[in-house]
Write a protein that holds these residues in place. Sequence first.
Motif, PDB file in Angstrom:
ATOM      1  N   CYS A 129       0.814  -1.100   0.048  1.00 38.99           N
ATOM      2  CA  CYS A 129       0.001  -0.021  -0.067  1.00 38.99           C
ATOM      3  C   CYS A 129       0.883   1.284   0.150  1.00 38.99           C
ATOM      4  O   CYS A 129       1.985   0.988   0.666  1.00 38.99           O
ATOM      5  CB  CYS A 129      -0.967  -0.049   1.173  1.00 38.99           C
ATOM      6  SG  CYS A 129      -2.067   1.298   1.215  1.00 38.99           S
TER       7      CYS A 129
ATOM      8  N   CYS B 238      -2.418   5.529   6.344  1.00 39.02           N
ATOM      9  CA  CYS B 238      -3.299   6.197   6.769  1.00 39.02           C
ATOM     10  C   CYS B 238      -3.400   6.227   8.440  1.00 39.02           C
ATOM     11  O   CYS B 238      -2.915   5.153   9.081  1.00 39.02           O
ATOM     12  CB  CYS B 238      -4.774   5.633   6.477  1.00 39.02           C
ATOM     13  SG  CYS B 238      -4.806   5.776   4.711  1.00 39.02           S
TER      14      CYS B 238
ATOM     15  N   CYS C 239      -5.487   3.434   9.976  1.00 41.42           N
ATOM     16  CA  CYS C 239      -5.381   2.011   9.202  1.00 41.42           C
ATOM     17  C   CYS C 239      -5.555   0.912  10.193  1.00 41.42           C
ATOM     18  O   CYS C 239      -4.805   1.032  11.321  1.00 41.42           O
ATOM     19  CB  CYS C 239      -4.349   1.866   8.459  1.00 41.42           C
ATOM     20  SG  CYS C 239      -3.966   0.330   7.673  1.00 41.42           S
TER      21      CYS C 239
END
Length: 202
Positions: free
Chosen positions: A20, A24, A27
Amino acid sequence: MTDILYTLGDSLYINLTNRCPCRCSFCIRKNGSHVGSAENLWFELEPHLDEVLAAFDGVELKNYKELVFCGYGEPICALEKLLEVCHLVRSRSDIPIRLNTNGLGDLIHKRKTAHLLEGLVDTVSISLNAPDEERYLEVTSPIFGPGSFQSMLEFALDCKRFVPNVLFTVVDVISPQEIERCRALAQEMDIPLRVREYIKEY
Ligand code: SF4
């Protein structure tokens, strides 16, 4: 042993990759190693296509509400496998297929990607995450830096041309005012917005 397929509610989920380009703040991968029926979603080695397809042996697709590309990574990082899985599933069942994505496929693959989903994916759920680029970079930390927010928005508009259902999501880690600005942006783009509650564990 790493789970490729797992269930959550009535849906069948697929975990293709741990890759990825984002980090975030919300996450779920920070909080553990599993979701739903999965025991472990971290791969020692990302599975080959034949392993991914073999995971569907004996699976009764009609028993599930939908198949969701999600897992512990960005599914579109494994684009070729994602498309092959769609072809396999489409040849066996008319189960709806949803892709949960950060919407950065075009930057990841350095080309347009939304059209590749045509006829294969029924719903694309895109993480909007923030109302503007500055906040997007803070919340999502994409390796591509500035330009990522715009690319994600363009991917969303492209998806509207090729996929029947497109929606945005935000997680309520941003302020109510920011959520309202996300709502206005989504409305402007004529894309429904789903506000998700921050959940530490599923
Ligand atoms: S895009 Fe998804 S997998 Fe990647 S860091 Fe963000 S929440 Fe995690």
